[in-house]
Design a protein around this motif. Structure first.
Motif, PDB file in Angstrom:
ATOM      1  N   SER A  18       0.592  -1.218  -0.136  1.00 46.71           N
ATOM      2  CA  SER A  18      -0.150   0.070   0.232  1.00 46.71           C
ATOM      3  C   SER A  18       1.035   1.505   0.032  1.00 46.71           C
ATOM      4  CB  SER A  18      -0.883   0.099   1.200  1.00 46.71           C
ATOM      5  OG  SER A  18      -1.712   0.399   1.481  1.00 46.71           O
ATOM      6  N   VAL A  19       0.606   2.238  -0.532  1.00 47.35           N
ATOM      7  CA  VAL A  19       0.898   3.697  -0.421  1.00 47.35           C
ATOM      8  C   VAL A  19       0.636   4.730   0.914  1.00 47.35           C
ATOM      9  CG1 VAL A  19       1.050   3.764  -3.237  1.00 47.35           C
ATOM     10  CG2 VAL A  19      -0.978   4.568  -1.894  1.00 47.35           C
ATOM     11  N   ILE A  20       0.061   3.773   1.687  1.00 41.28           N
ATOM     12  CA  ILE A  20      -0.374   4.352   3.553  1.00 41.28           C
ATOM     13  C   ILE A  20       0.999   4.828   3.842  1.00 41.28           C
ATOM     14  CG2 ILE A  20      -1.252   4.597   5.480  1.00 41.28           C
ATOM     15  CD1 ILE A  20      -3.210   2.457   4.130  1.00 41.28           C
ATOM     16  N   ARG A  28       1.970   9.981  -6.143  1.00 41.95           N
ATOM     17  CA  ARG A  28       1.981  10.569  -7.708  1.00 41.95           C
ATOM     18  C   ARG A  28       2.744   9.581  -8.538  1.00 41.95           C
ATOM     19  NH1 ARG A  28       3.340  15.231  -5.623  1.00 41.95           N
ATOM     20  NH2 ARG A  28       5.618  15.364  -6.294  1.00 41.95           N
ATOM     21  N   ASN A  29       3.956   8.945  -8.727  1.00 42.92           N
ATOM     22  CA  ASN A  29       4.509   7.683  -9.397  1.00 42.92           C
ATOM     23  C   ASN A  29       3.393   6.312  -9.780  1.00 42.92           C
ATOM     24  OD1 ASN A  29       6.798   8.390 -10.776  1.00 42.92           O
ATOM     25  ND2 ASN A  29       7.922   8.452  -8.343  1.00 42.92           N
ATOM     26  N   ILE A  30       2.936   5.939  -8.345  1.00 43.76           N
ATOM     27  CA  ILE A  30       2.635   4.660  -8.249  1.00 43.76           C
ATOM     28  C   ILE A  30       1.084   5.168  -9.291  1.00 43.76           C
ATOM     29  CG2 ILE A  30       0.376   3.470  -6.848  1.00 43.76           C
ATOM     30  CD1 ILE A  30       3.298   2.308  -6.932  1.00 43.76           C
ATOM     31  N   GLU A  31       0.321   6.150  -9.186  1.00 41.78           N
ATOM     32  CA  GLU A  31      -0.632   6.900  -9.994  1.00 41.78           C
ATOM     33  C   GLU A  31      -0.746   7.168 -11.265  1.00 41.78           C
ATOM     34  OE1 GLU A  31      -3.877  10.516 -10.142  1.00 41.78           O
ATOM     35  OE2 GLU A  31      -3.196   9.862  -8.018  1.00 41.78           O
ATOM     36  N   LYS A  36      -4.276   1.702  -8.371  1.00 37.56           N
ATOM     37  CA  LYS A  36      -4.772   2.385  -7.720  1.00 37.56           C
ATOM     38  C   LYS A  36      -5.462   1.880  -6.208  1.00 37.56           C
ATOM     39  CE  LYS A  36      -8.019   4.424 -11.321  1.00 37.56           C
ATOM     40  NZ  LYS A  36      -8.812   3.969 -11.821  1.00 37.56           N
ATOM     41  N   LYS A  37      -5.075   0.327  -6.062  1.00 42.37           N
ATOM     42  CA  LYS A  37      -4.952  -0.673  -4.143  1.00 42.37           C
ATOM     43  C   LYS A  37      -3.855  -1.530  -4.887  1.00 42.37           C
ATOM     44  CE  LYS A  37      -9.152  -2.216  -6.513  1.00 42.37           C
ATOM     45  NZ  LYS A  37     -10.282  -2.422  -6.096  1.00 42.37           N
ATOM     46  N   ARG A  38      -4.160  -2.257  -3.755  1.00 43.92           N
ATOM     47  CA  ARG A  38      -3.133  -3.015  -3.414  1.00 43.92           C
ATOM     48  C   ARG A  38      -3.541  -4.469  -4.249  1.00 43.92           C
ATOM     49  NH1 ARG A  38      -2.551  -5.671   2.505  1.00 43.92           N
ATOM     50  NH2 ARG A  38      -1.485  -7.731   0.662  1.00 43.92           N
ATOM     51  N   PHE A  39      -2.064  -5.128  -5.210  1.00 42.99           N
ATOM     52  CA  PHE A  39      -2.883  -6.101  -6.147  1.00 42.99           C
ATOM     53  C   PHE A  39      -3.428  -5.945  -7.491  1.00 42.99           C
ATOM     54  CE2 PHE A  39      -2.477  -8.410  -1.803  1.00 42.99           C
ATOM     55  CZ  PHE A  39      -1.663  -9.034  -1.796  1.00 42.99           C
ATOM     56  N   ASP A  40      -3.031  -4.497  -7.863  1.00 45.76           N
ATOM     57  CA  ASP A  40      -3.496  -3.873  -9.280  1.00 45.76           C
ATOM     58  C   ASP A  40      -2.908  -4.544  -9.885  1.00 45.76           C
ATOM     59  OD1 ASP A  40      -5.864  -3.150  -9.380  1.00 45.76           O
ATOM     60  OD2 ASP A  40      -5.153  -0.544  -9.169  1.00 45.76           O
ATOM     61  N   ILE A  41      -3.239  -4.863 -11.429  1.00 46.25           N
ATOM     62  CA  ILE A  41      -1.894  -5.314 -12.234  1.00 46.25           C
ATOM     63  C   ILE A  41      -2.054  -4.527 -13.354  1.00 46.25           C
ATOM     64  CG2 ILE A  41      -1.883  -6.481 -13.821  1.00 46.25           C
ATOM     65  CD1 ILE A  41      -2.268  -8.583 -12.375  1.00 46.25           C
ATOM     66  N   SER A  42      -0.993  -3.274 -13.684  1.00 53.28           N
ATOM     67  CA  SER A  42      -1.412  -2.562 -14.897  1.00 53.28           C
ATOM     68  C   SER A  42       0.204  -2.908 -16.048  1.00 53.28           C
ATOM     69  CB  SER A  42      -0.623  -1.176 -14.232  1.00 53.28           C
ATOM     70  OG  SER A  42      -0.393   0.074 -15.132  1.00 53.28           O
ATOM     71  N   TYR A  43      -0.253  -2.340 -17.411  1.00 58.12           N
ATOM     72  CA  TYR A  43       0.905  -3.234 -18.016  1.00 58.12           C
ATOM     73  C   TYR A  43       1.044  -1.277 -19.102  1.00 58.12           C
ATOM     74  CZ  TYR A  43      -0.550  -7.946 -17.885  1.00 58.12           C
ATOM     75  OH  TYR A  43      -1.388  -9.104 -17.215  1.00 58.12           O
ATOM     76  N   LYS A  58      10.133   0.500  -6.916  1.00 60.55           N
ATOM     77  CA  LYS A  58       9.975  -0.310  -6.182  1.00 60.55           C
ATOM     78  C   LYS A  58      10.103  -1.475  -5.546  1.00 60.55           C
ATOM     79  CE  LYS A  58      15.616   0.129  -5.096  1.00 60.55           C
ATOM     80  NZ  LYS A  58      16.363   1.027  -5.504  1.00 60.55           N
ATOM     81  N   GLU A  59       9.902  -1.036  -4.012  1.00 64.93           N
ATOM     82  CA  GLU A  59       9.728  -1.713  -3.022  1.00 64.93           C
ATOM     83  C   GLU A  59       8.625  -1.887  -2.739  1.00 64.93           C
ATOM     84  OE1 GLU A  59      10.859   1.572  -2.370  1.00 64.93           O
ATOM     85  OE2 GLU A  59      13.537   0.822  -2.414  1.00 64.93           O
ATOM     86  N   LEU A  60       6.755  -1.483  -3.631  1.00 62.72           N
ATOM     87  CA  LEU A  60       6.151  -1.348  -3.624  1.00 62.72           C
ATOM     88  C   LEU A  60       5.411  -2.313  -4.263  1.00 62.72           C
ATOM     89  CD1 LEU A  60       5.445   2.643  -3.004  1.00 62.72           C
ATOM     90  CD2 LEU A  60       5.808   0.206  -1.357  1.00 62.72           C
TER      91      LEU A  60
END
Length: 95
Positions: A18-20, A28-31, A36-43, A58-60
């Motif tokens: 999580s980004v909490i 911002r980089n995650i967005e 958006k949330k844990r276990f989301d997958i993006s390509y 990289k840690e997240l």
């Protein structure tokens, strides 16, 4: 060398944490990476800017290199659990 164009590669990015409590730049980089949330997958396409963003978070995340992205329907089908049983058609001759 062949004249064929190189195949486009993609990063498969899975958000593991999580980004909490993270700083605004990490959020911002995650967005921007489409998570958006844990276990989301993006390509994301392999590029220097994407690699730089991934280095910042990289840690997240968990990163995999793939040939082509999967659709949302394919990801949904992958995540569908096994029902634990198999439906078998009954023999119409037996009662």
């Amino acid at each position: 060398m062949s004249s064929a164009a190189a195949k486009q590669m993609y990063y498969k990015i899975l958000q593991k944490r999580s980004v909490i409590g993270m700083p605004p730049t990490v959020r911002r980089n995650i967005e921007i990476l489409g998570l958006k949330k844990r276990f989301d997958i993006s390509y994301q396409k392999v590029s220097p800017s994407t690699a730089h963003r991934l280095a910042k978070v990289k840690e997240l995340v968990e990163i995999e290199l793939v040939d082509e992205p999967k659709t949302k329907e394919q990801l949904k089908e992958e995540r569908r659990p096994n029902p634990g049983f198999v439906l078998v058609k009954a023999n119409p001759n037996t009662q």
